[in-house]
Design a protein around this motif. Structure first.
Motif, PDB file in Angstrom:
ATOM      1  N   ASP A  68      -8.731  63.492 -13.148  1.00  0.00           N
ATOM      2  CA  ASP A  68      -9.957  63.688 -12.372  1.00  0.00           C
ATOM      3  C   ASP A  68     -10.113  62.551 -11.374  1.00  0.00           C
ATOM      4  O   ASP A  68      -9.321  61.602 -11.345  1.00  0.00           O
ATOM      5  CB  ASP A  68     -11.181  63.773 -13.288  1.00  0.00           C
ATOM      6  CG  ASP A  68     -11.257  62.608 -14.269  1.00  0.00           C
ATOM      7  OD1 ASP A  68     -11.021  61.454 -13.840  1.00  0.00           O
ATOM      8  OD2 ASP A  68     -11.525  62.839 -15.466  1.00  0.00           O
ATOM      9  N   ARG A  69     -11.151  62.642 -10.551  1.00  0.00           N
ATOM     10  CA  ARG A  69     -11.365  61.646  -9.507  1.00  0.00           C
ATOM     11  C   ARG A  69     -11.680  60.273 -10.071  1.00  0.00           C
ATOM     12  O   ARG A  69     -11.298  59.246  -9.493  1.00  0.00           O
ATOM     13  CB  ARG A  69     -12.494  62.118  -8.579  1.00  0.00           C
ATOM     14  CG  ARG A  69     -12.118  63.334  -7.733  1.00  0.00           C
ATOM     15  CD  ARG A  69     -13.340  63.895  -7.027  1.00  0.00           C
ATOM     16  NE  ARG A  69     -13.858  62.998  -6.016  1.00  0.00           N
ATOM     17  CZ  ARG A  69     -13.486  62.992  -4.742  1.00  0.00           C
ATOM     18  NH1 ARG A  69     -12.535  63.834  -4.337  1.00  0.00           N
ATOM     19  NH2 ARG A  69     -14.030  62.179  -3.885  1.00  0.00           N
ATOM     20  N   LEU A  70     -12.385  60.231 -11.210  1.00  0.00           N
ATOM     21  CA  LEU A  70     -12.721  58.947 -11.808  1.00  0.00           C
ATOM     22  C   LEU A  70     -11.463  58.220 -12.257  1.00  0.00           C
ATOM     23  O   LEU A  70     -11.299  57.012 -12.017  1.00  0.00           O
ATOM     24  CB  LEU A  70     -13.658  59.156 -12.999  1.00  0.00           C
ATOM     25  CG  LEU A  70     -14.072  57.880 -13.748  1.00  0.00           C
ATOM     26  CD1 LEU A  70     -14.806  56.930 -12.812  1.00  0.00           C
ATOM     27  CD2 LEU A  70     -14.936  58.222 -14.965  1.00  0.00           C
ATOM     28  N   GLU A  71     -10.552  58.944 -12.903  1.00  0.00           N
ATOM     29  CA  GLU A  71      -9.305  58.315 -13.332  1.00  0.00           C
ATOM     30  C   GLU A  71      -8.489  57.870 -12.125  1.00  0.00           C
ATOM     31  O   GLU A  71      -7.865  56.797 -12.143  1.00  0.00           O
ATOM     32  CB  GLU A  71      -8.488  59.280 -14.188  1.00  0.00           C
ATOM     33  CG  GLU A  71      -7.191  58.654 -14.713  1.00  0.00           C
ATOM     34  CD  GLU A  71      -6.373  59.618 -15.552  1.00  0.00           C
ATOM     35  OE1 GLU A  71      -5.254  59.225 -15.958  1.00  0.00           O
ATOM     36  OE2 GLU A  71      -6.839  60.762 -15.800  1.00  0.00           O
ATOM     37  N   LEU A  72      -8.504  58.684 -11.069  1.00  0.00           N
ATOM     38  CA  LEU A  72      -7.756  58.328  -9.872  1.00  0.00           C
ATOM     39  C   LEU A  72      -8.280  57.037  -9.258  1.00  0.00           C
ATOM     40  O   LEU A  72      -7.503  56.150  -8.870  1.00  0.00           O
ATOM     41  CB  LEU A  72      -7.822  59.464  -8.853  1.00  0.00           C
ATOM     42  CG  LEU A  72      -7.148  59.192  -7.505  1.00  0.00           C
ATOM     43  CD1 LEU A  72      -5.652  58.965  -7.681  1.00  0.00           C
ATOM     44  CD2 LEU A  72      -7.404  60.342  -6.538  1.00  0.00           C
ATOM     45  N   THR A  73      -9.606  56.899  -9.163  1.00  0.00           N
ATOM     46  CA  THR A  73     -10.157  55.676  -8.579  1.00  0.00           C
ATOM     47  C   THR A  73      -9.864  54.463  -9.457  1.00  0.00           C
ATOM     48  O   THR A  73      -9.656  53.362  -8.942  1.00  0.00           O
ATOM     49  CB  THR A  73     -11.670  55.798  -8.374  1.00  0.00           C
ATOM     50  OG1 THR A  73     -12.306  56.149  -9.613  1.00  0.00           O
ATOM     51  CG2 THR A  73     -11.994  56.856  -7.342  1.00  0.00           C
ATOM     52  N   GLN A 133      -2.212  62.145  -2.804  1.00  0.00           N
ATOM     53  CA  GLN A 133      -3.571  62.678  -2.703  1.00  0.00           C
ATOM     54  C   GLN A 133      -3.938  63.242  -1.345  1.00  0.00           C
ATOM     55  O   GLN A 133      -4.932  63.947  -1.233  1.00  0.00           O
ATOM     56  CB  GLN A 133      -4.589  61.575  -3.068  1.00  0.00           C
ATOM     57  CG  GLN A 133      -4.381  60.975  -4.440  1.00  0.00           C
ATOM     58  CD  GLN A 133      -4.495  62.009  -5.549  1.00  0.00           C
ATOM     59  OE1 GLN A 133      -5.365  62.885  -5.516  1.00  0.00           O
ATOM     60  NE2 GLN A 133      -3.613  61.923  -6.542  1.00  0.00           N
ATOM     61  N   GLN A 191     -12.477  60.363   1.700  1.00  0.00           N
ATOM     62  CA  GLN A 191     -12.412  61.244   0.527  1.00  0.00           C
ATOM     63  C   GLN A 191     -13.643  61.118  -0.360  1.00  0.00           C
ATOM     64  O   GLN A 191     -13.787  61.854  -1.333  1.00  0.00           O
ATOM     65  CB  GLN A 191     -11.156  60.909  -0.295  1.00  0.00           C
ATOM     66  CG  GLN A 191      -9.857  61.061   0.472  1.00  0.00           C
ATOM     67  CD  GLN A 191      -9.639  62.468   0.978  1.00  0.00           C
ATOM     68  OE1 GLN A 191      -9.764  63.441   0.236  1.00  0.00           O
ATOM     69  NE2 GLN A 191      -9.312  62.579   2.273  1.00  0.00           N
ATOM     70  N   ARG A 192     -14.507  60.127  -0.038  1.00  0.00           N
ATOM     71  CA  ARG A 192     -15.769  59.915  -0.749  1.00  0.00           C
ATOM     72  C   ARG A 192     -15.557  59.664  -2.246  1.00  0.00           C
ATOM     73  O   ARG A 192     -16.253  60.223  -3.098  1.00  0.00           O
ATOM     74  CB  ARG A 192     -16.720  61.097  -0.543  1.00  0.00           C
ATOM     75  CG  ARG A 192     -17.068  61.334   0.916  1.00  0.00           C
ATOM     76  CD  ARG A 192     -18.142  62.401   1.089  1.00  0.00           C
ATOM     77  NE  ARG A 192     -18.434  62.646   2.480  1.00  0.00           N
ATOM     78  CZ  ARG A 192     -19.237  61.897   3.237  1.00  0.00           C
ATOM     79  NH1 ARG A 192     -19.829  60.841   2.697  1.00  0.00           N
ATOM     80  NH2 ARG A 192     -19.456  62.191   4.505  1.00  0.00           N
ATOM     81  N   TYR A 193     -14.573  58.855  -2.550  1.00  0.00           N
ATOM     82  CA  TYR A 193     -14.382  58.439  -3.939  1.00  0.00           C
ATOM     83  C   TYR A 193     -15.418  57.385  -4.304  1.00  0.00           C
ATOM     84  O   TYR A 193     -15.821  56.565  -3.473  1.00  0.00           O
ATOM     85  CB  TYR A 193     -12.982  57.848  -4.139  1.00  0.00           C
ATOM     86  CG  TYR A 193     -11.867  58.865  -4.083  1.00  0.00           C
ATOM     87  CD1 TYR A 193     -11.667  59.760  -5.125  1.00  0.00           C
ATOM     88  CD2 TYR A 193     -11.020  58.922  -2.980  1.00  0.00           C
ATOM     89  CE1 TYR A 193     -10.653  60.691  -5.072  1.00  0.00           C
ATOM     90  CE2 TYR A 193      -9.990  59.850  -2.920  1.00  0.00           C
ATOM     91  CZ  TYR A 193      -9.818  60.733  -3.969  1.00  0.00           C
ATOM     92  OH  TYR A 193      -8.814  61.659  -3.909  1.00  0.00           O
TER      93      TYR A 193
END
Length: 429
Positions: A68-73, A133, A191-193
């Protein structure tokens, strides 16, 4: 398919721009200053490579597997934190290394160039993020930005007609990496992470994966610097400048190897069984060998005239060194072709072992030859080391694919036609 084509186009453009920059740099600086620039860059970049721990490759792996995005950040911030820590350690170590290897006259520009270490680590992180990404266009843009910026600066320097020192080109490389980091951060923000602090497990996972692939990465990449550092220690800057100019001309052949790798690796990896993989590998290898030999013979025949025309009359020694460097580049290009097959069949450690042998031969053979024959000895050492390691690599691929020397090396009439037919089918797909 679009990403593969983008990678192919970017690799070709990077190779051409690198050659162009090498020519312009030599013409602007002349043999001695060109050698000084090569000394500073090789000493600094080899140190940066050793301390990098292949965090960029670990980032590609972890980012591609993020759920997910949280893990990616968390992966991105962990990679950035690890890169900064490694960069600080690298700067301290490389600063000492520069004082030991470089003459005192080069200490100041070399100290300025230390800034390349954190910038390059962060630039590689941006490219790794884009690779997994972002779209093919954004990834390609980040890859080609550094050579475009450096080539543009070199062209401006040539047009100015000024007598410049190596520090002008060192600053151009710094600006190129700043441009990549700026573009990468801008793409990341769009990408608004939401930034998340990394955990200890994130840092440990990246460091562990990077350390597993780091040895082979260093072995494969250090060959471009080791011979130059040996010449830096044993000969004058002007001799190194002649050697680097000859290497720039020979580097045109490496495009054959990189192009074959981009085609062969996915083709063999997609093979349905061992027989199909073996057939494709042998056909592509023979076709690549034919193109490399034709290119090498053509380039060697015109090397003296090309060297003097491109680099200028002050590079007469480079003209005589060039045929040896072209021979070494031809062997390296063919090794790249063979190594592509091993990578595609999940046998990368064999490549690492063979490159370790290559590096050991260079470290033993090159100083002995340089002490007797100068820069010619370094070129001869490159040919000898690469040729010996080629023998080991041929043995490895024969064992991996169960093919004979005749199947690998004896070109058949239909090889180029089969390669063209395969590429046509891929384009249609």
């Amino acid at each position: 398919m679009k990403r593969t084509l983008s990678a192919f186009a970017a690799s070709g453009l990077i190779q051409v721009l690198g050659f162009f920059t090498g020519v312009v740099t030599a013409r602007v600086l002349g043999p001695e200053a060109r050698g000084e620039l090569a000394s500073i860059m090789s000493v600094t970049l080899l140190g940066a490579l050793i301390f990098s721990l292949s965090v960029n490759e670990a980032t590609v792996y972890r980012a591609a597997r993020a759920q997910d995005r949280l893990e990616l950040t968390r992966v991105i911030t962990a990679s950035a934190a690890l890169s900064v820590g490694l960069a600080l350690a690298a700067i301290l170590a490389v600063a000492f290394w520069q004082r030991w290897l470089l003459p005192s006259a080069l200490w100041l520009p070399a100290a300025v160039f230390l800034a390349i270490i954190p910038l390059n680590y962060l630039a590689q992180l941006c490219v790794a993020f884009a690779q997994t990404q972002l779209g093919a266009g954004q990834w390609t843009l980040l890859r080609i930005t550094p050579p475009i910026v450096v080539a543009g600066a070199a062209t401006a320097f040539l047009g100015s007609g000024l007598q410049l020192s190596p520090i002008a080109f060192l600053l151009a490389y710094l600006v190129a990496n700043v441009a990549v980091v700026t573009l990468g951060v801008t793409m990341f923000n769009r990408q608004r992470y939401i930034l998340a602090l990394p955990s200890w497990d994130d840092l440990r996972s990246l460091a562990w994966f990077g350390s597993r692939v780091h040895t082979s990465t260093v072995l494969l990449s250090s060959r471009d610097h080791i011979d130059r550092i040996i010449i830096t220690i044993m000969l004058s800057s002007a001799s190194l400048g002649q050697y680097v100019a000859a290497g720039s001309l020979a580097s045109l052949l490496l495009l054959f190897g990189h192009t074959a790798d981009l085609i062969m690796f996915p083709a063999i990896a997609r093979a349905l069984d061992q027989d199909q993989a073996r057939q494709r590998f042998c056909e592509f290898t023979r076709a690549s060998l034919l193109l490399i030999v034709v290119g090498a013979v053509t380039l060697a025949a015109a090397s003296e005239r090309l060297t003097l025309t491109l680099f200028g009359p002050s590079f007469t020694d480079a003209a005589s060194i060039a045929p040896l460097m072209i021979a070494a580049a031809a062997v390296i290009a063919f090794k790249t072709v063979l190594a592509s097959g091993l990578k595609a069949r999940n046998a990368p450690m064999r490549i690492a072992v063979i490159e370790a042998v290559t590096l050991a031969i260079i470290l033993f053979l090159t100083p002995a030859l340089v002490s007797q024959f100068g820069a010619y000895g370094a070129a001869a050492g490159a040919v000898g080391a690469q040729s010996i390691s080629l023998i080991f690599l041929v043995y490895a691929v024969r064992h991996q694919f169960s093919c004979s020397l005749q199947e690998l090396l004896v070109v058949q009439i239909g090889d180029l036609r089969k390669l063209r037919a395969y590429l046509a089918r891929r384009d249609d797909a």
